[in-house]
Design a protein around this motif. Structure first.
Motif, PDB file in Angstrom:
ATOM      1  N   VAL A  89      37.483  42.575  38.522  1.00  0.00           N
ATOM      2  CA  VAL A  89      38.068  43.855  38.909  1.00  0.00           C
ATOM      3  C   VAL A  89      39.551  43.798  38.564  1.00  0.00           C
ATOM      4  N   PRO A  90      40.220  44.956  38.395  1.00  0.00           N
ATOM      5  CA  PRO A  90      41.637  44.947  38.020  1.00  0.00           C
ATOM      6  C   PRO A  90      42.492  44.181  39.023  1.00  0.00           C
ATOM      7  N   ALA A  91      43.344  43.290  38.511  1.00  0.00           N
ATOM      8  CA  ALA A  91      44.241  42.508  39.371  1.00  0.00           C
ATOM      9  C   ALA A  91      45.439  42.000  38.589  1.00  0.00           C
ATOM     10  N   GLY A  92      45.938  42.800  37.644  1.00  0.00           N
ATOM     11  CA  GLY A  92      47.095  42.384  36.869  1.00  0.00           C
ATOM     12  C   GLY A  92      46.779  41.159  36.033  1.00  0.00           C
ATOM     13  N   LYS A  93      47.644  40.142  36.108  1.00  0.00           N
ATOM     14  CA  LYS A  93      47.452  38.916  35.346  1.00  0.00           C
ATOM     15  C   LYS A  93      46.450  37.969  35.999  1.00  0.00           C
ATOM     16  N   ALA A  94      46.014  38.313  37.183  1.00  0.00           N
ATOM     17  CA  ALA A  94      45.060  37.457  37.891  1.00  0.00           C
ATOM     18  C   ALA A  94      43.629  37.829  37.515  1.00  0.00           C
ATOM     19  N   LEU A  95      42.720  36.901  37.732  1.00  0.00           N
ATOM     20  CA  LEU A  95      41.288  37.171  37.604  1.00  0.00           C
ATOM     21  C   LEU A  95      40.735  37.333  39.011  1.00  0.00           C
ATOM     22  N   ALA A  96      40.400  38.560  39.376  1.00  0.00           N
ATOM     23  CA  ALA A  96      39.766  38.851  40.656  1.00  0.00           C
ATOM     24  C   ALA A  96      38.382  39.420  40.376  1.00  0.00           C
ATOM     25  N   VAL A  97      37.472  39.219  41.313  1.00  0.00           N
ATOM     26  CA  VAL A  97      36.084  39.624  41.086  1.00  0.00           C
ATOM     27  C   VAL A  97      35.588  40.514  42.207  1.00  0.00           C
ATOM     28  N   ASP A  98      34.571  41.285  41.904  1.00  0.00           N
ATOM     29  CA  ASP A  98      33.801  41.988  42.922  1.00  0.00           C
ATOM     30  C   ASP A  98      32.954  40.924  43.604  1.00  0.00           C
ATOM     31  N   ARG A  99      33.306  40.559  44.829  1.00  0.00           N
ATOM     32  CA  ARG A  99      32.684  39.380  45.445  1.00  0.00           C
ATOM     33  C   ARG A  99      31.174  39.533  45.626  1.00  0.00           C
ATOM     34  N   GLU A 100      30.701  40.747  45.942  1.00  0.00           N
ATOM     35  CA  GLU A 100      29.257  40.948  46.118  1.00  0.00           C
ATOM     36  C   GLU A 100      28.528  40.816  44.783  1.00  0.00           C
ATOM     37  N   ALA A 101      29.093  41.437  43.744  1.00  0.00           N
ATOM     38  CA  ALA A 101      28.469  41.363  42.416  1.00  0.00           C
ATOM     39  C   ALA A 101      28.491  39.934  41.887  1.00  0.00           C
ATOM     40  N   PHE A 102      29.591  39.226  42.150  1.00  0.00           N
ATOM     41  CA  PHE A 102      29.693  37.840  41.698  1.00  0.00           C
ATOM     42  C   PHE A 102      28.633  36.973  42.372  1.00  0.00           C
TER      43      PHE A 102
END
Length: 449
Positions: A89-102
């Motif tokens: 999911v969008p998080a700038g320079k970070a890698l963030a995830v949709d925790r349920e989908a992940f």
């Protein structure tokens, strides 16, 4: 190869990554997971590979230690990284995830793999009869291993194992935010010509911040058990513990306003509380840097003091949990086996690595070692100039007081040449990439299946 199955205890990030790599190599795996019958205080989902704290995997910049580690895991065919990249999911320079989908993606991979048998059962002892027939047992029970397993492990290690407390940040529903105050922007976003931004921001003036700060200092907290001494990991301090260090600590830390401009005033706020999307449709947001051990009632009261959060509805309150880990340089061999019980390997945060990515990396490395041993070949660790190699070196380096560590350049050997401060990260990264590529070519000449 021996056909006796391998056991992996724990269906978290390290356990799933380890089980999938073993199975992909043609080995039979029994994966033990205590949910859904038993849950730690930190878990809320029945799925495997649950992200219990933030949904961020931190920076994806190759010029950072954690970004470099993610690049190395991708090069090694990590299932964890494949699922993370697919659910970002969008998080700038970070890698963030949709925790349920992940978690759904990782769970599906485990359930669909023909060589993995998933057993929903809690293992409370290294001497559990069902483990006796297993070729090798990987303990990847995570930082919140059950009391029974933790006690059994402590007995085997021969000394009381170490632990520290970890804190989880609250999550609020996006629709409950005050859109007249909250604004969307990334730090320095306007200077870079970005439109909008990946974060929602709650600006505070000096009086608003000081009221929030004073409330944190006087708030009621959840007490630790009488027999447990709180030892917080520096990289995940509760916001109220940071506040106790002084009124400027938060404004130079998780609430720093540098790089932002309040659209209402045209000026930089005194402090900014950021919110990051929790899932792909962004209907829930994580309060960035606001991990806490406050009681639920105090969380609702104090966080609603922040402009923009006056009517915030909480999807999940923050909480505390104990993180268990061993004194790895003393308790483990170089290939992650228990010195006292060589049939058992440890993987993930229980070894003394800290963080989602680091945990998965340790699980992957444990599996790569076991696959190599099953194939009758030697697999040395990557050089300590690489992110993975440096992290593994940390687990092998005796110190007076062993502490968990994230992946960072400070774990690596110093550069051979003198360099300006602004050039050092790029040089560390370039050296690491070259050394990792050379190591991979030498030990995986046919590539990673």
């Amino acid at each position: 190869m021996n056909e006796a199955p391998f056991a992996v205890v724990g269906g978290g990030l390290a356990g799933c990554e380890c089980a999938l790599r073993l199975a992909d190599a043609g080995l039979s795996v029994v994966l033990f997971e205590q949910k859904p019958d038993h849950r730690s205080p930190a878990h809320v989902s029945d799925k495997l590979a649950e992200l219990v704290c933030s949904n961020s995997l931190r920076s994806d910049d190759i010029a950072s230690g954690i970004g470099l580690l993610k690049a190395e895991l991708r090069a090694l065919g990590s299932a964890f990284m494949a699922c993370a990249d697919a659910t970002r999911v969008p998080a700038g320079k970070a890698l963030a995830v949709d925790r349920e989908a992940f978690a759904e993606a990782m769970t599906r991979r485990i359930l669909e793999h023909p060589r993995i048998t998933l057993r929903y059962r809690r293992i409370d002892s290294l001497d559990d009869p069902e483990l006796a027939s297993m070729e090798t047992v990987v303990i990847a029970a995570g930082p919140v291993a059950s009391d029974g397993l933790s006690a059994s492990l402590a007995d085997v290690v021969g000394e009381r194992h170490c632990y520290f407390y970890d804190a989880i940040a609250p999550i609020v529903w996006t629709h409950s935010l005050n859109q007249d105050i909250v604004f969307r922007a990334s730090r320095y976003g306007q200077e870079k010509g970005e439109k909008g931004g990946d974060y929602l921001n709650c600006p505070m003036n000096r009086d608003e911040y000081m009221a929030f700060y004073e409330a944190l200092l006087g708030a009621e907290k959840v007490a630790a058990h009488d027999f447990e001494k709180e030892k917080h990991f520096e990289g995940c301090m509760p916001i109220e513990a940071l506040a106790e260090r002084g009124p400027k600590t938060l404004t130079f830390g998780p609430l720093k306003p540098v790089g932002f401009e309040d659209p209402r005033t045209g000026r930089r706020p005194w402090a900014v509380l950021q919110l990051r999307a929790e899932n792909a449709n962004a209907d829930a947001c994580n309060l960035v840097g606001c991990q806490t051990k406050l009681t639920y009632a105090e969380q609702a009261r104090i966080f609603r003091m922040v402009p923009g959060l006056e009517q915030a509805e909480f999807a999940r309150f923050g909480s505390m949990h104990r993180n268990t880990y061993v004194n790895a340089p003393q308790a483990l061999t170089e290939d992650l086996r228990l010195v006292a019980r060589p049939r058992f390997l440890l993987a993930g945060q229980i070894t003394g690595v800290e963080g989602y990515v680091e945990s998965a990396a340790c699980g992957l490395w444990a599996a790569l070692l076991l696959v190599a041993q099953a194939q009758g070949r030697n697999l040395p660790a990557p050089p300590p100039t690489t992110a993975l190699g440096a992290l593994l070196q940390h687990l092998r380096t005796p110190v007076k007081r062993f502490q968990p560590s994230n992946a960072h350049f400070g774990l690596m050997p110093e550069l051979a040449e003198r360099a300006k401060k602004q050039d050092r990260k790029a040089l560390y990264s370039a050296r690491a990439q070259a050394d990792f590529a050379q190591w991979k070519a030498a030990h995986f000449p046919g590539g990673i299946d």
